[in-house]
Design a protein around this motif. Structure first.
Motif, PDB file in Angstrom:
ATOM      1  N   ASP A   2       0.827  -1.207   0.000  1.00 25.92           N
ATOM      2  CA  ASP A   2       0.000   0.000   0.000  1.00 25.92           C
ATOM      3  C   ASP A   2       0.863   1.259   0.000  1.00 25.92           C
ATOM      4  O   ASP A   2       2.057   1.234   0.228  1.00 25.92           O
ATOM      5  N   THR A   3       0.236   2.400  -0.272  1.00 28.09           N
ATOM      6  CA  THR A   3       0.947   3.666  -0.410  1.00 28.09           C
ATOM      7  C   THR A   3       1.615   4.078   0.889  1.00 28.09           C
ATOM      8  O   THR A   3       2.717   4.614   0.884  1.00 28.09           O
ATOM      9  N   GLY A   4       1.001   3.817   2.041  1.00 29.02           N
ATOM     10  CA  GLY A   4       1.577   4.178   3.330  1.00 29.02           C
ATOM     11  C   GLY A   4       2.906   3.496   3.570  1.00 29.02           C
ATOM     12  O   GLY A   4       3.847   4.094   4.108  1.00 29.02           O
ATOM     13  N   SER A   5       3.038   2.231   3.170  1.00 26.92           N
ATOM     14  CA  SER A   5       4.289   1.511   3.348  1.00 26.92           C
ATOM     15  C   SER A   5       5.371   2.080   2.451  1.00 26.92           C
ATOM     16  O   SER A   5       6.529   2.203   2.860  1.00 26.92           O
ATOM     17  N   VAL A   6       5.015   2.434   1.229  1.00 29.37           N
ATOM     18  CA  VAL A   6       5.989   3.013   0.307  1.00 29.37           C
ATOM     19  C   VAL A   6       6.464   4.350   0.837  1.00 29.37           C
ATOM     20  O   VAL A   6       7.673   4.636   0.854  1.00 29.37           O
ATOM     21  N   ALA A  11      10.534   7.701   3.511  1.00 29.94           N
ATOM     22  CA  ALA A  11      10.839   8.616   4.605  1.00 29.94           C
ATOM     23  C   ALA A  11      11.945   8.072   5.500  1.00 29.94           C
ATOM     24  O   ALA A  11      12.812   8.813   5.972  1.00 29.94           O
ATOM     25  N   SER A  12      11.952   6.760   5.723  1.00 25.95           N
ATOM     26  CA  SER A  12      12.948   6.187   6.629  1.00 25.95           C
ATOM     27  C   SER A  12      14.287   5.929   5.950  1.00 25.95           C
ATOM     28  O   SER A  12      15.279   5.630   6.620  1.00 25.95           O
ATOM     29  N   SER A  13      14.345   6.054   4.623  1.00 30.17           N
ATOM     30  CA  SER A  13      15.595   5.774   3.917  1.00 30.17           C
ATOM     31  C   SER A  13      16.598   6.914   4.013  1.00 30.17           C
ATOM     32  O   SER A  13      17.777   6.713   3.754  1.00 30.17           O
ATOM     33  N   GLY A  14      16.131   8.083   4.356  1.00 28.09           N
ATOM     34  CA  GLY A  14      17.037   9.223   4.482  1.00 28.09           C
ATOM     35  C   GLY A  14      17.618   9.666   3.156  1.00 28.09           C
ATOM     36  O   GLY A  14      18.752  10.146   3.105  1.00 28.09           O
ATOM     37  N   CYS A  23      13.580  -1.710   1.163  1.00 29.87           N
ATOM     38  CA  CYS A  23      12.410  -1.691   2.044  1.00 29.87           C
ATOM     39  C   CYS A  23      11.135  -2.009   1.265  1.00 29.87           C
ATOM     40  O   CYS A  23      10.315  -2.823   1.694  1.00 29.87           O
ATOM     41  N   ILE A  24      10.983  -1.397   0.080  1.00 28.26           N
ATOM     42  CA  ILE A  24       9.808  -1.656  -0.753  1.00 28.26           C
ATOM     43  C   ILE A  24       9.795  -3.109  -1.216  1.00 28.26           C
ATOM     44  O   ILE A  24       8.759  -3.777  -1.213  1.00 28.26           O
ATOM     45  N   SER A  25      10.957  -3.627  -1.598  1.00 29.35           N
ATOM     46  CA  SER A  25      11.060  -5.022  -2.027  1.00 29.35           C
ATOM     47  C   SER A  25      10.664  -5.976  -0.898  1.00 29.35           C
ATOM     48  O   SER A  25       9.968  -6.975  -1.132  1.00 29.35           O
ATOM     49  N   ASP A  26      11.088  -5.682   0.320  1.00 32.31           N
ATOM     50  CA  ASP A  26      10.705  -6.518   1.468  1.00 32.31           C
ATOM     51  C   ASP A  26       9.195  -6.510   1.670  1.00 32.31           C
ATOM     52  O   ASP A  26       8.594  -7.544   1.976  1.00 32.31           O
TER      53      ASP A  26
END
Length: 86
Positions: A2-6, A11-14, A23-26
């Motif tokens: 979903d969009t929130g996870s993306v 945001a957390s990737s800096g 993160c998206i792949s996971d």
């Protein structure tokens, strides 16, 4: 995913694209695993449902056959249909 996870991955990737993509792949792999387990559950449900319908059909066919024979042969016909389903 979903969009929130993306958005949370970005945001957390800096600002690091590799971290965001990992993160998206996971998240995609997690969703894929969830869908596979859901598909297995649906397959099992369908198998049990189809078997139940088949047994009800066998009982209905036994009643049909019992109604088509003379009264003295009903017990024999019902037994024959019971042994068919076994």
């Amino acid at each position: 995913s979903d969009t929130g996870s993306v958005e949370s991955c970005i945001a957390s990737s800096g600002g690091n694209a590799e971290v965001a993509l990992q993160c998206i792949s996971d998240n995609v792999q997690t969703v894929t695993t969830d869908l596979k387990s859901l598909a297995a559950g649906v397959d099992i449900f369908f198998l049990i449902f189809a078997a139940s319908v088949m047994f009800f059909m066998q009982g209905g066919f036994a009643m049909l056959c019992a109604g088509c024979v003379q009264k003295k042969n009903v017990q024999n016909t019902i037994m024959k249909n019971l042994l068919d389903s076994c």
